[in-house]
Design an enzyme around this catalytic site. Structure first.
Site, PDB file in Angstrom:
ATOM      1  N   GLN A  18       2.039   5.474   8.985  1.00 13.03           N
ATOM      2  CA  GLN A  18       1.097   4.492   8.442  1.00 13.03           C
ATOM      3  C   GLN A  18      -0.044   4.162   9.397  1.00 13.03           C
ATOM      4  O   GLN A  18       0.151   3.978  10.600  1.00 13.03           O
ATOM      5  CB  GLN A  18       1.867   3.219   8.049  1.00 13.03           C
ATOM      6  CG  GLN A  18       2.840   3.494   6.920  1.00 13.03           C
ATOM      7  CD  GLN A  18       3.576   2.277   6.425  1.00 13.03           C
ATOM      8  OE1 GLN A  18       4.778   2.342   6.226  1.00 13.03           O
ATOM      9  NE2 GLN A  18       2.908   1.161   6.190  1.00 13.03           N
TER      10      GLN A  18
ATOM     11  N   CYS B 251       0.815  -1.225   0.000  1.00 15.98           N
ATOM     12  CA  CYS B 251       0.000   0.000   0.000  1.00 15.98           C
ATOM     13  C   CYS B 251       0.845   1.270   0.000  1.00 15.98           C
ATOM     14  O   CYS B 251       0.579   2.217  -0.752  1.00 15.98           O
ATOM     15  CB  CYS B 251      -0.938  -0.006   1.194  1.00 15.98           C
ATOM     16  SG  CYS B 251      -0.188  -0.524   2.732  1.00 15.98           S
TER      17      CYS B 251
ATOM     18  N   ARG C 158       4.319   3.262  12.319  1.00 19.06           N
ATOM     19  CA  ARG C 158       2.873   3.100  12.517  1.00 19.06           C
ATOM     20  C   ARG C 158       2.404   4.224  13.431  1.00 19.06           C
ATOM     21  O   ARG C 158       3.007   4.480  14.482  1.00 19.06           O
ATOM     22  CB  ARG C 158       2.595   1.746  13.191  1.00 19.06           C
ATOM     23  CG  ARG C 158       1.132   1.382  13.302  1.00 19.06           C
ATOM     24  CD  ARG C 158       0.517   0.946  11.998  1.00 19.06           C
ATOM     25  NE  ARG C 158       1.081  -0.306  11.506  1.00 19.06           N
ATOM     26  CZ  ARG C 158       0.993  -0.691  10.226  1.00 19.06           C
ATOM     27  NH1 ARG C 158       0.383   0.059   9.327  1.00 19.06           N
ATOM     28  NH2 ARG C 158       1.526  -1.827   9.845  1.00 19.06           N
TER      29      ARG C 158
ATOM     30  N   HIS D 221      -2.463   6.276   4.891  1.00 19.47           N
ATOM     31  CA  HIS D 221      -1.013   6.313   5.067  1.00 19.47           C
ATOM     32  C   HIS D 221      -0.493   7.668   4.572  1.00 19.47           C
ATOM     33  O   HIS D 221      -0.851   8.124   3.481  1.00 19.47           O
ATOM     34  CB  HIS D 221      -0.340   5.223   4.230  1.00 19.47           C
ATOM     35  CG  HIS D 221      -0.479   3.831   4.792  1.00 19.47           C
ATOM     36  ND1 HIS D 221      -1.071   3.546   5.993  1.00 19.47           N
ATOM     37  CD2 HIS D 221      -0.053   2.635   4.301  1.00 19.47           C
ATOM     38  CE1 HIS D 221      -1.023   2.238   6.211  1.00 19.47           C
ATOM     39  NE2 HIS D 221      -0.415   1.657   5.195  1.00 19.47           N
TER      40      HIS D 221
HETATM   41  N1  HSE Z   1       2.459  -3.275   5.011  1.00 22.67           N
HETATM   42  C1  HSE Z   1       1.375  -2.375   4.979  1.00 22.67           C
HETATM   43  C2  HSE Z   1       1.129  -1.858   6.347  1.00 22.67           C
HETATM   44  C3  HSE Z   1       0.149  -3.063   4.487  1.00 22.67           C
HETATM   45  O1  HSE Z   1       1.499  -2.541   7.287  1.00 22.67           O
HETATM   46  O2  HSE Z   1       0.567  -0.796   6.496  1.00 22.67           O
HETATM   47  C4  HSE Z   1      -0.280  -2.606   3.129  1.00 22.67           C
HETATM   48  O3  HSE Z   1       0.335  -3.347   2.084  1.00 22.67           O
END
Ligand code: HSE
Length: 369
Positions: free
Chosen positions: A163, A136, A268, A275
């Protein structure tokens, strides 16, 4: 009419896919079959214009072999379990997959048609029959900066990502909300009591998030009121797999043999499904911001250039503004004080739309037509 099997249509990516397909009237061109790994025999989803059918068994090879196209949002475990068995049985249909399992294989194409339609078409003509949605974050970066990539203006990119919880999956997004609720609950009285100092309230919250009572079943650590500067597994070099994907997947999508270098830190944060990414881009030449904006806008119809001022930025360049939309705003565009070839940019995208479901919907449409 092609018969298309849907696996993993109940999860977040699958649900957004079905919703987008209904919005675009895509079901009128296919004969959909819904499959389930857990509830074969139950009634399938209600799709406008079709009669709900009984769910087929997603592990039944004979049923899978009868399909022209399979589109799966079920996850990597399903792909590992079924893909090779199915191919080894002689099935030559189109496999479209949201999971990363097959992404970097030589005989697959990562699909993001506004960026690599020529590669997709070349693949189809050469007989490629496995098409995978990109990571993503990578897809959203390419949708945002596609113009600069295809104009061969980028020497390297350093990126910091912000993200959303949804990228980890539905359980994680729900846990973020549980954590937010828990944070509030523990001080809901005090925050409206002027006799309690803000630092006392903060202390109580901090003690609570560090306690065993804070809900961390999925993330393992607090995300609400905090952040997690590591996404996906450790690949052993100090880089996370999410960080590794940026360069490797982006260059495969673009079909670049001479790789553009891309690296940075993936983080995150406590947003739900958008994102965000902050880029430092080393340009190959000093081009003006006016030209850069034009190049970005001309690349695809979803990019929006957000003027680099406070008002536009805080209203239009946020997850709140972008969630549920296909637009890809790019803002904070300015030359950094590092030099005229150093460009700053910040972009946002809905990770369930252009980050996941939309490229799959569009390759399905292309294959059907
Ligand atoms: N690896 C991404 C995430 C997921 O953890 O946000 C979307 O491909």
């Amino acid at each position: 009419m092609k018969t298309v099997g849907f696996v993993g249509w109940r999860g977040m990516v699958g649900s957004v896919l079905l919703q987008r397909m209904q919005e675009e009237n895509d079901f009128k061109n296919i004969n959909p079959i819904f499959l389930s790994t857990s509830q074969p025999g139950k009634v399938g989803p209600i799709i406008s214009g079709t009669i709900p059918t009984v769910l087929e068994d997603a592990y039944n090879i004979e049923i899978l072999k009868s399909l022209n196209i399979i589109i799966t949002c079920q996850g990597g475990e399903y792909t590992k379990k079924m893909f090779y068995t199915l191919r080894n049985s002689g099935w030559k249909g189109y496999w479209i997959d949201a999971a990363s399992t097959l992404r970097m294989k030589d005989d697959t194409v990562i699909v993001l048609d506004p960026v690599n339609k020529h590669i997709i078409e070349k693949g189809i003509n050469k007989g490629v029959n496995t098409f995978i949605g990109g990571n993503c974050t990578v897809s959203l970066m390419l949708m945002a900066l596609g113009g600069l990539f295809v104009s061969n203006l980028i020497e390297w990119i350093s990126v910091s990502t912000y993200q959303a919880a949804s990228g980890s999956g539905a359980n994680y997004m729900l846990e973020l909300l549980r954590q937010m609720g828990a944070l509030y609950s523990v001080v809901s009285k005090e925050i409206n009591d002027s006799s309690v100092t803000p630092l006392c309230i903060e202390k109580k919250v901090t003690q609570f998030v560090r306690s065993k009572d804070f809900p961390i079943e999925f993330f393992n650590v607090p995300l609400a009121g905090s952040l997690i500067p590591w996404i996906d597994v450790d690949i052993g070099s100090g880089q996370s797999k999410e960080e590794w994907k940026a360069q490797e997947e982006a260059n495969k999508i673009l079909g670049f043999k001479r790789k553009i270098l891309i690296d940075g830190t993936a983080v995150r944060i406590g947003s739900l499904r958008c994102h965000s990414q902050s880029f430092v881009i080393k340009l190959k030449q000093d081009i003006s911001l006016v030209d850069i904006e034009e190049i970005l806008l001309n690349h695809n119809q979803w990019v929006r250039v957000i003027p680099n001022n406070i008002k536009n930025t805080v209203h239009e360049l946020t997850p709140t503004a972008v969630t549920g939309k296909l637009i890809i705003p790019v803002g904070r565009l300015r030359k950094l004080s590092l030099g005229n070839k150093y460009l700053s940019a910040f972009s946002i995208g809905d990770q369930l739309l252009w980050g996941a479901a939309e490229p799959l919907r569009r390759i399905l449409k292309l294959l059907v037509s």
